[in-house]
Write a protein that holds these residues in place. Structure first.
Motif: not given
Lengths: 235, 235
Positions: A106-107, A109-111, A113-114
């Motif tokens: 999750l972390l 994936r968020q990273f 997406e930046e």
DNA sequence: TTAATATTCAACTATACGATTGAATACTTT
DNA sequence: AAAGTATTCAATCGTATAGTTGAATATTAA
């Protein structure tokens, strides 16, 4: 009768030494840093946000597990990985974590997406593009880490020096920045700066341990890779 | 300003979950057993010499680190590795330990000096010799582990059944016994029994995880590999 | 439904570990 | 020799973990 239960017990006890060594977040960070190359206690402490005493203790634990080695040079103690297999093992742990721990996935994936992280460059084919002079590859890690091993043809430009050397970077070709690996934010911040100034910049996610794991060649030492020299070449 | 220290912290915290999971000798033993194939709590407890409650708790820790998975079948809960990468990772740990920890090296050296361990058979070429019918390869692990994966052409003969099936083994060719891996004593004890009865027996050190790591093929299920069937074939 | 069995949970104690602090050690420079 | 710096050591406290015990839960068999 059945062969010594102490033998098995002793073996697992020994292996657990390694487990205990990597059971602490700060020690993992230190190992990750040491995978980039040898560093002094002071530098490691600063980079990992630890007090020097605390850092020293953690390094001692890693040393007792025989994962790192220390060498005193004058006033400074330099720590390094005891063996390349330690780097490979750490990478194995990282890959296992990425694959198995939903929280890490999750972390990441968020990273990813930046905006700076989108469309990352792959290892495959990078070397060829460097050799053909199609791209400029920036190693934005501190120079010591660059010197300890970098992608052949990459140019050293530590993140903290980036802003003052922007004028020397090419505007007519793609710039690829890489740092310590998928968890490292140095390249992300470099891309952010570069794009803000209008450069065509993208990140490569992998670090030197991944590069090495692919069996790709490395270059060590300063070579011609510092930004000043590189720019002279490009003239 | 410099990008979220919480991100890095969170990542290392997550990776440390795996570290903590493998920081205990009994858990390492459980993982090692699970690398051989799925087992029930009860069986694992017995094999590792733990109370069932204690074993269950350790398995819970491994489960929380997402290294193993549990499945309830009727009255029994069967645990298995969550993924093959866990087996690979465990093997990486083992290799790291063998290479870096002098204590393990010493234990293994002593182990290898025992008469049954001398002149071990290598993985390389074993498959060819099996296919040519030049040797008999015995898998001396419990049948459940054999069924979960074994060397193609190997015959299942658990150590505890060995003595009662000696008459069915060939005296005119070499017998190679293997078990769980370099730390396992099953094959050693098998060789001891076989040699005492005049068989030409040698040990292969590697286990299924090593065999798999070499990219060699595996066979699962009972197949024709049980000693009774095998002997019938040889008849 | 009741009894039996496999597994897990909850409570407890002893031990180990993490981070902090301040002092001690080792080396260099003056 | 004295001062300064990098590193380690020692002592401390709060927290986390390991293993034990006995009870609770869930499933099957009678």
């Amino acid at each position: 009768m059945s062969a010594s239960p102490t033998f098995k017990k002793a073996i697992y006890e020994q292996l657990a030494r390694i487990g205990k060594a990597i059971a602490s977040p700060p020690r993992l960070e230190l190992l990750d840093l040491l995978c980039q190359g040898p560093r002094t206690v002071e530098h490691l402490a600063k980079e990992a946000g630890l007090t020097v005493a605390n850092c020293s203790q953690h390094l001692r634990v890693l040393h007792r597990a025989r994962l790192v080695e220390a060498e005193k040079n004058g006033l400074y103690v330099t720590y390094r990985l005891a063996d390349l297999v330690v780097c490979e093992f750490f990478r194995g742990l990282r890959v296992l974590g990425e694959q198995r721990l939903a929280e890490i996935e999750l972390l990441l994936r968020q990273f990813r997406e930046e905006p700076e992280m989108l469309e990352p460059v792959q290892m495959k084919g990078l070397l060829r593009r460097i050799r053909r002079g199609e791209i400029t590859v920036l190693d934005v890690r501190p120079t010591e880490e660059y010197d300890a091993g970098h992608i052949p043809g990459a140019v050293s430009l530590p993140l903290k020096d980036l802003k003052s050397h922007l004028s020397r970077l090419p505007r007519d070709q793609e710039i690829v920045a890489y740092c310590r690996g998928p968890f490292c934010v140095l390249a992300k911040e470099a891309i952010q700066v570069l794009r803000a100034k209008g450069f065509d910049a993208r990140r490569m996610e992998c670090g030197i341990p991944d590069w090495r794991a692919e069996g790709l060649p490395l270059e060590t030492g300063t070579g011609q890779g510092y930004i000043r020299a590189a720019i002279r070449r490009r003239g």
